[in-house]
Design a protein around this motif. Structure first.
Motif, short mmCIF file in Angstrom:
data_model
loop_
_atom_site.label_atom_id
_atom_site.label_comp_id
_atom_site.label_asym_id
_atom_site.label_seq_id
_atom_site.Cartn_x
_atom_site.Cartn_y
_atom_site.Cartn_z
N THR A 139 43.92 -36.40 10.51
CA THR A 139 43.57 -35.25 9.67
C THR A 139 43.97 -33.96 10.37
OG1 THR A 139 41.71 -36.56 8.88
CG2 THR A 139 41.68 -34.22 8.36
N ALA A 140 44.89 -33.24 9.78
CA ALA A 140 45.32 -31.97 10.37
C ALA A 140 44.31 -30.88 9.99
CB ALA A 140 46.70 -31.60 9.85
N CYS A 141 44.36 -29.79 10.72
CA CYS A 141 43.41 -28.69 10.44
C CYS A 141 43.49 -28.25 8.98
CB CYS A 141 43.72 -27.50 11.36
SG CYS A 141 43.32 -27.81 13.09
N TYR A 164 37.78 -25.56 4.12
CA TYR A 164 36.57 -24.87 4.57
C TYR A 164 36.01 -24.01 3.45
CZ TYR A 164 33.42 -21.84 7.20
OH TYR A 164 32.32 -21.16 7.63
N VAL A 211 30.77 -19.80 5.18
CA VAL A 211 30.69 -18.33 5.32
C VAL A 211 31.89 -17.81 6.11
CG1 VAL A 211 28.18 -18.31 5.19
CG2 VAL A 211 29.30 -18.48 7.43
N LYS A 212 32.12 -16.51 6.00
CA LYS A 212 33.22 -15.89 6.74
C LYS A 212 32.91 -15.84 8.23
CE LYS A 212 34.79 -12.95 2.98
NZ LYS A 212 34.78 -11.60 2.42
N LYS A 213 33.93 -15.56 8.99
CA LYS A 213 33.74 -15.47 10.45
C LYS A 213 32.74 -14.35 10.76
CE LYS A 213 38.37 -17.06 11.51
NZ LYS A 213 39.71 -16.69 11.99
N ARG A 214 31.91 -14.61 11.76
CA ARG A 214 30.91 -13.61 12.16
C ARG A 214 30.67 -13.71 13.66
NH1 ARG A 214 25.48 -16.34 9.35
NH2 ARG A 214 26.19 -18.50 9.54
N ILE A 224 30.61 -26.31 6.99
CA ILE A 224 30.12 -26.23 8.37
C ILE A 224 31.20 -25.78 9.35
CG2 ILE A 224 29.15 -27.59 10.29
CD1 ILE A 224 27.95 -29.48 8.15
N TRP A 225 32.37 -26.35 9.22
CA TRP A 225 33.32 -26.29 10.34
C TRP A 225 34.69 -25.81 9.91
CZ3 TRP A 225 31.54 -26.80 15.13
CH2 TRP A 225 32.41 -27.09 16.19
N GLU A 271 38.48 -25.09 11.55
CA GLU A 271 39.33 -25.21 12.73
C GLU A 271 40.66 -24.55 12.47
OE1 GLU A 271 39.37 -28.99 15.29
OE2 GLU A 271 38.27 -29.60 13.50
N GLU A 272 41.09 -23.74 13.41
CA GLU A 272 42.42 -23.14 13.32
C GLU A 272 43.35 -23.89 14.25
OE1 GLU A 272 41.04 -18.60 12.15
OE2 GLU A 272 41.42 -19.10 14.27
N PRO A 273 44.54 -24.27 13.74
CA PRO A 273 45.44 -25.09 14.56
C PRO A 273 46.32 -24.26 15.49
CG PRO A 273 46.36 -24.80 12.39
CD PRO A 273 45.05 -24.04 12.39
N PRO A 290 49.52 -29.03 14.21
CA PRO A 290 48.40 -28.86 13.27
C PRO A 290 47.19 -29.75 13.59
CG PRO A 290 50.12 -30.18 12.27
CD PRO A 290 50.67 -29.69 13.58
N TYR A 291 47.39 -30.67 14.55
CA TYR A 291 46.28 -31.55 14.95
C TYR A 291 45.57 -31.05 16.21
CZ TYR A 291 48.45 -34.73 11.62
OH TYR A 291 48.96 -35.28 10.48
N ALA A 292 46.02 -29.94 16.77
CA ALA A 292 45.41 -29.38 17.98
C ALA A 292 44.64 -28.12 17.61
CB ALA A 292 46.48 -29.06 19.01
N THR A 293 43.43 -28.02 18.12
CA THR A 293 42.54 -26.91 17.74
C THR A 293 42.75 -25.70 18.63
OG1 THR A 293 40.92 -28.59 17.13
CG2 THR A 293 40.11 -26.34 17.33
N TYR A 302 35.13 -22.83 14.41
CA TYR A 302 34.03 -21.97 13.97
C TYR A 302 32.95 -22.83 13.33
CZ TYR A 302 37.39 -18.23 14.66
OH TYR A 302 38.30 -17.37 15.21
N HIS A 337 29.80 -22.60 11.04
CA HIS A 337 29.16 -21.67 10.10
C HIS A 337 29.57 -20.22 10.40
CE1 HIS A 337 26.76 -24.56 7.87
NE2 HIS A 337 26.40 -25.13 9.00
N GLY A 338 30.83 -20.05 10.71
CA GLY A 338 31.38 -18.70 10.90
C GLY A 338 31.40 -18.23 12.34
N TYR A 339 30.71 -18.88 13.24
CA TYR A 339 30.66 -18.43 14.64
C TYR A 339 31.72 -19.15 15.46
CZ TYR A 339 26.01 -16.68 13.35
OH TYR A 339 24.97 -16.02 12.74
#
Lengths: 267, 264
Positions: free
Chosen positions: A249-251, A256, A259-262, B8-9, B11-13, B18-21, B25, B27-29
């Motif tokens: 599973t790719a990102c 998602y 909520v937005k980034k905080r 919940i989650w 992830e930016e690649p 695209p499989y590496a984080t 985040y 819940h946004g943190y």
């Protein structure tokens, strides 16, 4: 029970189920496993262990076929997928099977619905005499449980297992029981009443098991391993393939919706 | 492409893979850049389940309970199960799976916590409602694979005294205006125990805490399973070292259909 009463159970097991006497013998529900039960088929022993009763060859054959006809080595199915994912992470086969079996206690397709289905059929058969009462009974069940266990199927409406298991039951002379008839009477009413819920394998297998004489608990225990044969091939193939190649599973495969980034508070 | 949906989650690649984080985040943190070093374990737990960071009081309360639940000790059935895995040198995960399966039950387990939380939602902090229930306890008539329960959830069916450990835990939990159910439990414990004729248990404290933390029944059941695993792990590993010669095998008294007994 008071603390003093608990003491009688300490350090010793009082049982009628069986015991191993190392170097001497093993007793299984009152019988010497290697002597009296020396020629018993494993499936016969399994059912005997659950129920304490011996069943005819035909009944055992039908019960075993209930397992066989739903043994799907399809790693997309949720419980099988667990076994396959364990293979893909190079975990052990035993852990894969154990976890997959645990997951099979599912309200949607597994132990949860099977227990409810046989309970409903047994209760209904006991309480209902005529079809007019059956309709009211069904409406009550639909109202209180928003559905009837054993009718409808999560992904599609038809069930390819039904015809083969009915043919098997017929060939064994086990297709004339009251619970199987009732299961179809219920389906007829559900279709006529435009609920459009067709009978599925849970209701058929529950009905056949009820006609054989299993209680809800016995049927549920017996069916806890119903998907076992389908799990092993899923693990086998996944563990033979390169690690991490089952549904990678790719990102961007994750949608998602949160909520937005905080910013996290400072310590 | 079919997607997995989550609130919940994120992830930016990495650009090259695209499989590496690159960043994750919760819940946004930003977990690794922002939370790590600034966040307690219990805050992360709470955030994962509830989607919002806990207050200082909530985090403190959860941390206290996590310590209470971390190890039930070798007399506990779930720990016993984990030790059975350890002593036979079963694989590590089987110890925790054993502890989860046994610790999931309605007697001293996570399902009991679920049932107690259900009681709180139904009875609230109403003395008369609790009295009526405890004098005429009824269990759910929903057909399910859970066996019939024989005792009142939250009360020790074999108990005849409120253990000092329970009293100490209740005294030490950070209880204030944010924990109305725990407060009520402390003030009404004697009343509840008198009506039920049984002492309250750890599961009652856990369930009441979860209610005050705003957890749902499902979240409470899940957290109960999770928080009891450290002790299972430790005791399993310990028995693995001790070996089977120091682990009881117990005697057996086998009775046949005719009442004839055979012991070993």
């Amino acid at each position: 029970m008071k603390p003093d009463d608990l003491k009688q159970f300490s350090n010793s097991l009082k049982t009628r189920m069986g015991a191993c006497f190392p170097g001497e013998k093993a007793i299984f529900r009152g019988h010497d496993l290697h002597q009296e039960l020396g020629d018993i088929e494993w499936f016969d022993l399994y059912i005997y262990g659950i129920t304490g009763k011996r069943f005819t060859k035909n009944k055992l054959s039908l019960l075993e076929t209930i397992w066989t006809y739903t043994s799907y080595p399809d790693a997309r199915i949720w419980n099988n997928r667990v076994a396959a994912l364990a293979g893909s992470t190079k975990s052990t086969a035993n852990l894969a099977t154990s976890a997959s079996l645990a997951v099979s206690e599912a309200e949607v397709y597994g132990g949860g619905v099977l227990y409810k289905s046989i309970s409903f059929l047994l209760r209904t058969n006991k309480e209902i005499d005529v079809s007019s009462q059956l309709k009211i009974h069904i409406e009550k069940e639909l109202h209180s449980n928003r559905g009837i266990a054993g009718y409808g199927r999560p992904l599609i409406s038809s069930d390819e297992r039904i015809l083969p298991i009915l043919e098997k039951a017929k060939s064994l002379g086990l297709n004339k029981g009251p619970h199987l008839k009732l299961a179809y009477d219920i389906e007829k009413l559900l279709i006529e009443g435009r609920w459009r819920l067709r009978i599925n394998y849970a209701a058929i297998s529950s009905a056949l098991a009820a006609d054989i004489g299993l209680s809800p608990m016995q049927f549920y225990q017996f069916m806890s391993t119903v998907f076992l044969a389908g799990m092993q091939p899923c693990y086998t193939e996944a563990v033979e393939k390169p690690a991490g190649t089952l549904f990678p599973t790719a990102c961007h495969d994750i949608k998602y919706e949160g909520v937005k980034k905080r910013i996290w508070k400072e310590k | 492409m079919q997607a997995i949906h989550t609130k919940i989650w994120l992830e930016e690649p990495e650009n090259e893979n695209p499989y590496a984080t690159k960043a994750a985040y919760c819940h946004g943190y930003n977990v690794y850049d922002d939370m790590l070093g600034n966040c307690r374990w219990v805050e992360m737990l709470f955030l994962l389940l509830k989607g919002e960071a806990p207050t200082q009081q909530q985090a403190d309360l959860l941390e206290h309970l996590a310590i209470v639940l971390a190890n039930a000790g070798p007399r506990d059935a779930a720990i016993h199960a984990a030790m059975c895995a350890g002593v036979g040198k079963s694989v590590a995960a089987s110890s925790l799976m054993a502890a989860l399966a046994v610790g999931a039950g309605q007697y001293s387990g996570a399902r009991e916590v679920y049932l107690i939380m259900e009681l709180w939602n139904k009875l609230g902090t109403d003395e008369s409602q609790w009295k009526n229930f405890l004098l005429n306890p009824s269990s759910s008539d929903i057909v399910s694979t859970w066996p019939d329960i024989e005792h009142i959830p939250g009360f020790d069916p074999h108990g005849n005294v409120t253990p000092m450990s329970i009293m100490t835990i209740l005294n030490k939990l950070p209880i204030d205006a944010y924990t109305p159910h725990l407060q009520w439990l402390i003030y009404n414990r004697v009343f509840l125990e008198k009506q039920s004729t049984k002492p309250i248990t750890i599961t009652m404290i856990a369930a009441t805490t979860f209610i005050d933390l705003g957890l749902t029944l499902d979240e409470g059941e899940m957290l109960m399973l999770l928080l009891r695993l450290p002790g299972a792990a430790a005791h399993s590993l310990e028995q693995k070292k001790y070996g089977h010669k120091k682990f009881p095998f117990y005697s057996i008294e086998l009775e046949d259909q005719h009442g004839k007994k055979e012991t070993q």
